[in-house]
Scaffold this motif. Structure first.
Motif, PDB file in Angstrom:
ATOM      1  N   CYS A   3      24.273 -25.511 -22.415  1.00  0.00           N
ATOM      2  CA  CYS A   3      25.471 -26.212 -21.978  1.00  0.00           C
ATOM      3  C   CYS A   3      25.506 -26.320 -20.465  1.00  0.00           C
ATOM      4  CB  CYS A   3      26.715 -25.505 -22.505  1.00  0.00           C
ATOM      5  SG  CYS A   3      28.242 -26.364 -22.089  1.00  0.00           S
ATOM      6  N   SER A   5      22.920 -26.443 -18.396  1.00  0.00           N
ATOM      7  CA  SER A   5      21.980 -27.461 -17.936  1.00  0.00           C
ATOM      8  C   SER A   5      22.487 -28.861 -18.283  1.00  0.00           C
ATOM      9  CB  SER A   5      20.596 -27.222 -18.536  1.00  0.00           C
ATOM     10  OG  SER A   5      20.644 -27.332 -19.940  1.00  0.00           O
ATOM     11  N   ALA A   6      23.182 -29.013 -19.408  1.00  0.00           N
ATOM     12  CA  ALA A   6      23.772 -30.302 -19.753  1.00  0.00           C
ATOM     13  C   ALA A   6      24.882 -30.650 -18.763  1.00  0.00           C
ATOM     14  CB  ALA A   6      24.314 -30.277 -21.181  1.00  0.00           C
ATOM     15  N   ARG A   7      25.655 -29.656 -18.356  1.00  0.00           N
ATOM     16  CA  ARG A   7      26.699 -29.889 -17.357  1.00  0.00           C
ATOM     17  C   ARG A   7      26.086 -30.328 -16.035  1.00  0.00           C
ATOM     18  NH1 ARG A   7      30.063 -25.018 -16.324  1.00  0.00           N
ATOM     19  NH2 ARG A   7      31.090 -26.413 -14.886  1.00  0.00           N
ATOM     20  N   TYR A 166      25.295 -36.945 -22.932  1.00  0.00           N
ATOM     21  CA  TYR A 166      25.523 -35.617 -22.361  1.00  0.00           C
ATOM     22  C   TYR A 166      26.985 -35.200 -22.490  1.00  0.00           C
ATOM     23  CZ  TYR A 166      20.857 -34.923 -20.480  1.00  0.00           C
ATOM     24  OH  TYR A 166      19.507 -34.714 -20.353  1.00  0.00           O
ATOM     25  N   TYR A 169      27.662 -34.071 -25.993  1.00  0.00           N
ATOM     26  CA  TYR A 169      27.095 -32.741 -26.207  1.00  0.00           C
ATOM     27  C   TYR A 169      27.977 -31.669 -25.577  1.00  0.00           C
ATOM     28  CZ  TYR A 169      23.965 -28.750 -25.900  1.00  0.00           C
ATOM     29  OH  TYR A 169      23.431 -27.495 -25.988  1.00  0.00           O
ATOM     30  N   ILE A 170      28.455 -31.915 -24.371  1.00  0.00           N
ATOM     31  CA  ILE A 170      29.290 -30.927 -23.682  1.00  0.00           C
ATOM     32  C   ILE A 170      30.608 -30.736 -24.420  1.00  0.00           C
ATOM     33  CG2 ILE A 170      30.614 -30.509 -21.575  1.00  0.00           C
ATOM     34  CD1 ILE A 170      28.250 -31.762 -20.054  1.00  0.00           C
TER      35      ILE A 170
END
Length: 198
Positions: A3, A5-7, A166, A169-170
């Protein structure tokens, strides 16, 4: 960690979206295209709020960014169809200038490699007697203006689609507890209600 790295990736995408939207805004101002100017302004605000939501872990702002991204994708598809003359749309219409002015895309006369037939002062004096004098005529360009505008839309579409994925996903991984940040960035642990004794 996934999460986080997605942020970080969404923060980077939002920053790139802001830079490209500001670049697009400048060229739309130069072409007096009022509809794109207004839409770009709303896009910049939505991306800033989405960036705030990602940094502060505010799912409401990220959801707002998701909803705006869907509208932004639709707008860029519309503009691409307009410049490619698809679906009954015409690039020669005054839709983007809202009928207020007769200006067109700035890239029409200022594209990369465009050669101009400049006029001398004698040529200008000869043309002053005509009804509608033009200062210069574009002879040829390396890339026609409508394809430059479509390339702008494609870049915006790619950034928006990646940002949408993204952000989805977050939102799906962030729990409700993580949405308890205050504006300073401090985290408040949810406290369990104590049992009341009567």
């Amino acid at each position: 960690m996934g999460c986080c790295s997605a942020r970080c990736m969404l923060i980077l995408l939002c920053c790139v979206q802001l830079m490209t939207a500001l670049e697009r805004q400048v060229f739309d101002f130069l072409g007096y295209q009022w509809a794109p100017i207004m839409i770009n302004f709303f896009h910049i605000i939505a991306v800033i709020l989405g960036l705030f939501g990602v940094i502060q872990c505010r799912t409401r702002y990220i959801v707002m960014y998701l909803l705006w991204t869907m509208l932004w994708i639709g707008w860029n598809v519309f503009v691409s169809c307009l410049y490619l003359d698809l679906g009954g749309l015409s690039k020669d219409s005054d839709i983007l200038s809202l009928g207020v002015s007769s200006h067109r895309s700035w890239w029409r006369d200022n594209g990369p490699g465009c050669e101009r037939d400049g006029l001398t002062s004698a040529g200008w004096q000869n043309q002053q007697n005509q009804q509608n004098p033009e200062l210069s005529t574009v002879l040829s360009c390396w890339l026609e203006y409508q394809y430059i505008e479509v390339l702008h839309c494609i870049v915006q579409l790619l950034l928006a689609l990646m940002g949408f994925l993204y952000a989805c996903y977050i939102v799906s991984t962030v729990s409700d507890e993580e949405d308890s940040f205050n504006f300073i960035g401090e985290y408040h642990h949810p406290s369990k209600p104590s049992q009341l004794f009567f």
